[in-house]
Design a protein around this motif. Structure first.
Motif, PDB file in Angstrom:
ATOM      1  N   MET A  58      62.529  -8.109 -95.407  1.00  0.00           N
ATOM      2  CA  MET A  58      61.090  -8.357 -96.495  1.00  0.00           C
ATOM      3  C   MET A  58      60.849  -9.682 -96.305  1.00  0.00           C
ATOM      4  SD  MET A  58      61.156  -7.807-100.626  1.00  0.00           S
ATOM      5  CE  MET A  58      61.692  -6.031-100.469  1.00  0.00           C
ATOM      6  N   ARG A  59      61.720 -10.790 -96.102  1.00  0.00           N
ATOM      7  CA  ARG A  59      61.397 -12.001 -95.969  1.00  0.00           C
ATOM      8  C   ARG A  59      60.566 -12.186 -94.680  1.00  0.00           C
ATOM      9  NH1 ARG A  59      64.878 -15.826 -93.258  1.00  0.00           N
ATOM     10  NH2 ARG A  59      66.568 -14.431 -93.284  1.00  0.00           N
ATOM     11  N   PHE A  60      60.655 -11.691 -93.550  1.00  0.00           N
ATOM     12  CA  PHE A  60      59.862 -11.944 -92.499  1.00  0.00           C
ATOM     13  C   PHE A  60      58.513 -11.164 -92.695  1.00  0.00           C
ATOM     14  CE2 PHE A  60      63.754 -13.497 -90.845  1.00  0.00           C
ATOM     15  CZ  PHE A  60      63.419 -14.880 -90.301  1.00  0.00           C
ATOM     16  N   GLY A  61      58.616  -9.830 -93.139  1.00  0.00           N
ATOM     17  CA  GLY A  61      57.552  -9.030 -93.425  1.00  0.00           C
ATOM     18  C   GLY A  61      56.553  -9.630 -94.086  1.00  0.00           C
ATOM     19  N   GLY A  77      46.648  -2.940 -98.757  1.00  0.00           N
ATOM     20  CA  GLY A  77      46.904  -1.375 -99.442  1.00  0.00           C
ATOM     21  C   GLY A  77      48.293  -1.192 -99.226  1.00  0.00           C
ATOM     22  N   LYS A  78      48.607   0.159 -99.745  1.00  0.00           N
ATOM     23  CA  LYS A  78      49.882   0.663 -99.697  1.00  0.00           C
ATOM     24  C   LYS A  78      50.478   0.968 -98.195  1.00  0.00           C
ATOM     25  CE  LYS A  78      52.838   4.545-101.480  1.00  0.00           C
ATOM     26  NZ  LYS A  78      53.184   5.010-100.331  1.00  0.00           N
ATOM     27  N   THR A  79      49.865   1.529 -97.303  1.00  0.00           N
ATOM     28  CA  THR A  79      50.103   1.874 -96.075  1.00  0.00           C
ATOM     29  C   THR A  79      50.775   0.658 -95.307  1.00  0.00           C
ATOM     30  OG1 THR A  79      48.310   3.821 -96.043  1.00  0.00           O
ATOM     31  CG2 THR A  79      49.404   2.820 -93.797  1.00  0.00           C
ATOM     32  N   ILE A  80      49.971  -0.361 -95.045  1.00  0.00           N
ATOM     33  CA  ILE A  80      50.614  -1.485 -94.208  1.00  0.00           C
ATOM     34  C   ILE A  80      51.760  -2.142 -95.104  1.00  0.00           C
ATOM     35  CG2 ILE A  80      49.332  -3.401 -95.383  1.00  0.00           C
ATOM     36  CD1 ILE A  80      48.732  -4.353 -92.310  1.00  0.00           C
ATOM     37  N   ARG A  81      51.853  -2.132 -96.281  1.00  0.00           N
ATOM     38  CA  ARG A  81      52.837  -2.748 -97.063  1.00  0.00           C
ATOM     39  C   ARG A  81      54.217  -1.784 -96.952  1.00  0.00           C
ATOM     40  NH1 ARG A  81      51.763  -7.127-100.094  1.00  0.00           N
ATOM     41  NH2 ARG A  81      53.887  -6.738-101.031  1.00  0.00           N
ATOM     42  N   ASP A  82      54.008  -0.501 -96.941  1.00  0.00           N
ATOM     43  CA  ASP A  82      55.117   0.425 -96.724  1.00  0.00           C
ATOM     44  C   ASP A  82      55.676   0.150 -95.247  1.00  0.00           C
ATOM     45  OD1 ASP A  82      54.872   1.904 -99.033  1.00  0.00           O
ATOM     46  OD2 ASP A  82      53.824   3.536 -98.445  1.00  0.00           O
ATOM     47  N   LEU A  89      55.854  -2.549 -93.583  1.00  0.00           N
ATOM     48  CA  LEU A  89      56.715  -3.698 -93.626  1.00  0.00           C
ATOM     49  C   LEU A  89      57.959  -3.732 -94.719  1.00  0.00           C
ATOM     50  CD1 LEU A  89      53.760  -6.362 -93.135  1.00  0.00           C
ATOM     51  CD2 LEU A  89      55.678  -5.595 -91.635  1.00  0.00           C
ATOM     52  N   HIS A  90      57.834  -2.163 -95.503  1.00  0.00           N
ATOM     53  CA  HIS A  90      58.675  -2.162 -96.484  1.00  0.00           C
ATOM     54  C   HIS A  90      58.805  -3.202 -97.533  1.00  0.00           C
ATOM     55  CE1 HIS A  90      61.708   0.905 -94.749  1.00  0.00           C
ATOM     56  NE2 HIS A  90      60.752   0.846 -93.887  1.00  0.00           N
ATOM     57  N   LEU A  91      57.452  -3.570 -98.076  1.00  0.00           N
ATOM     58  CA  LEU A  91      57.262  -4.391 -98.805  1.00  0.00           C
ATOM     59  C   LEU A  91      56.733  -3.879-100.188  1.00  0.00           C
ATOM     60  CD1 LEU A  91      54.859  -6.991 -97.083  1.00  0.00           C
ATOM     61  CD2 LEU A  91      57.400  -7.119 -97.439  1.00  0.00           C
ATOM     62  N   SER A 141      41.918 -13.323-105.106  1.00  0.00           N
ATOM     63  CA  SER A 141      42.108 -14.671-104.568  1.00  0.00           C
ATOM     64  C   SER A 141      42.038 -14.396-103.003  1.00  0.00           C
ATOM     65  CB  SER A 141      43.360 -15.596-105.018  1.00  0.00           C
ATOM     66  OG  SER A 141      44.268 -14.864-104.577  1.00  0.00           O
ATOM     67  N   SER A 142      41.975 -15.220-101.948  1.00  0.00           N
ATOM     68  CA  SER A 142      42.300 -15.035-100.680  1.00  0.00           C
ATOM     69  C   SER A 142      43.734 -14.561-100.212  1.00  0.00           C
ATOM     70  CB  SER A 142      41.826 -16.376 -99.929  1.00  0.00           C
ATOM     71  OG  SER A 142      42.561 -17.370-100.145  1.00  0.00           O
ATOM     72  N   ASP A 143      44.747 -14.767-101.088  1.00  0.00           N
ATOM     73  CA  ASP A 143      46.019 -14.398-100.840  1.00  0.00           C
ATOM     74  C   ASP A 143      46.459 -13.301-100.975  1.00  0.00           C
ATOM     75  OD1 ASP A 143      48.689 -16.488-100.101  1.00  0.00           O
ATOM     76  OD2 ASP A 143      49.165 -14.497-101.377  1.00  0.00           O
ATOM     77  N   PRO A 144      47.060 -12.580-100.155  1.00  0.00           N
ATOM     78  CA  PRO A 144      47.241 -11.154-100.258  1.00  0.00           C
ATOM     79  C   PRO A 144      48.373 -10.703-101.262  1.00  0.00           C
ATOM     80  CG  PRO A 144      48.452 -11.825 -98.193  1.00  0.00           C
ATOM     81  CD  PRO A 144      47.327 -13.058 -98.764  1.00  0.00           C
ATOM     82  N   ALA A 145      49.102 -11.695-101.427  1.00  0.00           N
ATOM     83  CA  ALA A 145      50.245 -11.748-102.596  1.00  0.00           C
ATOM     84  C   ALA A 145      49.802 -11.810-103.988  1.00  0.00           C
ATOM     85  CB  ALA A 145      51.414 -12.252-102.204  1.00  0.00           C
TER      86      ALA A 145
END
Length: 537
Positions: A468-471, A515-520, A522-524, A533-537
């Motif tokens: 998760m840290r690197f993801g 979205g969910k797919t890319i975060r899944d 990366l297990h985020l 905002s421009s930040d994804p998080a």
């Protein structure tokens, strides 16, 4: 003319001079690299020298190997090693010749430039399509360049028409070799790729077949190995044969040699060669061959060597070619040389070593491109199987996320330009821009992950937290670089599309990247509500 006695190998010296040396001079500390005029020649010469050492060195185990790595053998010692195979490296004369069919008479006449894989073929000349590599640019070669061209062709041989066989690894194989990041000497680069004989003899082949022609097939008639119309399997020859495969039946014509300047190396020679003769039905390599310098992928028919593709090389290939992977339902194993280095070689630090990757991207008989690059290895985990597994799993996730981001970017560009139309066209430049732009971020993250693994952080904090840290860092980089490419470098630089369509494509891209797919992948954790905002998080 003996290739073991002649000074014919072009090299770069430590003071910047170019020189020509004999094989037994490769341990000279002032010689730092090969320096042929052609990139494919350098790659082939490196493989020839590795093969020569692997075939002759008395090194039995890793301790022996380390001794010669620390204190390279003298020229006299190398001459002693090579003396046992001297008869296999005679280039001209009436008897057996290096990489040439000893018992061939007659055959089709070919101009000497046909030895070059990228030379325009007869069809290209007839159709006047030799736009980038012109005809008649190489009309004669000195014996030294002809020998290099001959070995290059036999090692990489593409399809050549009915009965004209491909190389032991197929047409235009991918080759991966270890080299030092900072030039130490040519010897050390070559020696990195030589295995102890005890290890090498475990590979495909029959070590009991000690007759010279089972290693060097040109020392006997082809029927001594392969029946007419038959195949050559690994157990029909010695394991060392893998370096000296001879799929093409060729005989250089020295009968009309003349004096002049070689069209490749530009040196004066008294024996310029302008043609050779060839016949079909050379050695037909089939079965479970394993060349130590190529990665292999699994198919229903067995393991096959990897070949370069039109997309070239990028960090997307790092995992498969360095550590092996099972991405996209395709199992890939790294080259034996690299696998052995990771598992057994105790060179410190391993960050001083890089992986040199090269090969022709072939379209059957036509070379589309020569690709060449190096991959960093950093500090590969050696002792901990868990650490290596964690690293492989992390990189696999990072690359899968990058593949998704590249797809999202390509779809967004397509929508911005063409809307909902089912437009067709080549958008591979979008992918190329994506992989190039995100390369530095990937390698910075990879280096940090390896350092974390070496400090056993992935085991101490647990793999989920480690990943998760690197993801999170990688997700942030993909988000920023993808939007920047879309807005500034691709769609933003064109006048195609209307503003509303571009804005909608940009909105979709942001949504897909968060979205969910890319975060899944990366297990985020999936975000419940996206911040504007421009930040994804």
């Amino acid at each position: 003319m003996s290739l073991l006695a002649e000074e014919w190998i072009p090299v770069l010296c430590r003071d910047g001079r170019m020189a020509w040396i004999a094989p037994h001079q490769i341990s000279d500390p002032d010689v730092v690299a090969l320096a042929a005029n052609r990139a494919d020649f350098n790659a082939a010469l490196m493989q020839l020298l590795i093969g020569l050492l692997q075939t002759t060195t008395p090194v039995k185990n890793e301790s022996d190997w380390v001794e010669w790595n620390d204190i390279p053998p003298s020229a006299d010692v190398l001459q002693q090693w090579f003396s046992s195979v001297g008869g296999a490296f005679v280039l001209s004369g009436d008897g057996h010749r290096f990489m040439q069919d000893a018992h061939m008479s007659g055959g089709a006449e070919c101009s000497i430039d046909a030895l070059l894989i990228d030379a325009p073929g007869g069809s290209a000349v007839d159709k006047n399509t030799d736009h980038f590599v012109k005809r008649n640019t190489v009309q004669s070669m000195c014996p030294h360049c002809a020998a290099t061209a001959l070995f290059t062709l036999q090692t990489n041989a593409p399809a050549g028409g009915a009965g004209h066989r491909t190389s032991l690894r197929g047409g235009g194989p991918l080759t991966t070799l270890l080299v030092a990041l900072q030039r130490r000497s040519l010897w050390h680069d070559i020696w990195l790729n030589v295995l102890p004989q005890r290890e090498f003899m475990q590979h495909a082949g029959d070590a009991k077949k000690t007759a010279p022609h089972f290693t060097f097939p040109w020392l006997a008639d082809i029927t001594a190995i392969q029946a007419p119309g038959g195949e050559t399997q690994p157990m029909q020859v010695h394991p060392h044969h893998v370096f000296w495969a001879m799929p093409r039946r060729i005989r250089l014509d020295f009968g009309e040699a003349r004096e002049g300047v070689c069209d490749i190396c530009k040196r004066v020679s008294t024996q310029l060669i302008s043609r050779y003769f060839t016949k079909p039905q050379g050695l037909n390599y089939k079965g479970p061959w394993r060349h130590p310098a190529s990665p292999y992928y699994e198919t229903k028919e067995g393991w096959l060597p990897v070949h370069p593709q039109p997309t070239g090389f990028s960090y997307r290939n790092w995992l498969a070619w360095v550590l092996g992977s099972s991405q996209s339902k395709k199992e890939v194993q790294a080259a034996t040389i690299l696998s052995y280095f990771v598992a057994e070689r105790r060179l410190r630090p391993s960050s001083d070593i890089r992986l040199w990757i090269s090969g022709y991207d072939m379209d059957n008989m036509k070379p589309r491109c020569w690709y060449e690059t190096t991959f960093p290895l950093y500090s590969l985990p050696r002792d901990s199987r868990t650490a290596r597994k964690n690293l492989q799993e992390l990189i696999k996730r990072l690359l899968e996320a990058a593949e998704l981001a590249a797809f999202y970017l390509r779809q967004a560009v397509k929508h911005a330009w063409f809307g909902e139309l089912d437009a067709r066209g080549d958008l591979s430049f979008v992918d190329k821009a994506f992989w190039d732009t995100t390369e530095i971020d990937f390698y910075q993250l990879l280096k940090a992950a390896m350092h974390s693994v070496s400090m056993e952080a992935s085991e101490q904090e647990g793999f989920p937290q480690f990943a998760m840290r690197f993801g999170e860092k990688w997700h942030t980089a993909l988000f920023a670089k993808s939007l920047e490419l879309f807005s500034k470098d691709i769609v933003g630089l064109t006048s195609q599309g209307n503003p509303r369509r571009v804005a909608e494509a940009h909105r979709r891209l942001r949504g897909a990247l968060t979205g969910k797919t890319i975060r899944d992948v990366l297990h985020l954790p999936v975000m419940e509500k996206r911040v504007s905002s421009s930040d994804p998080a």
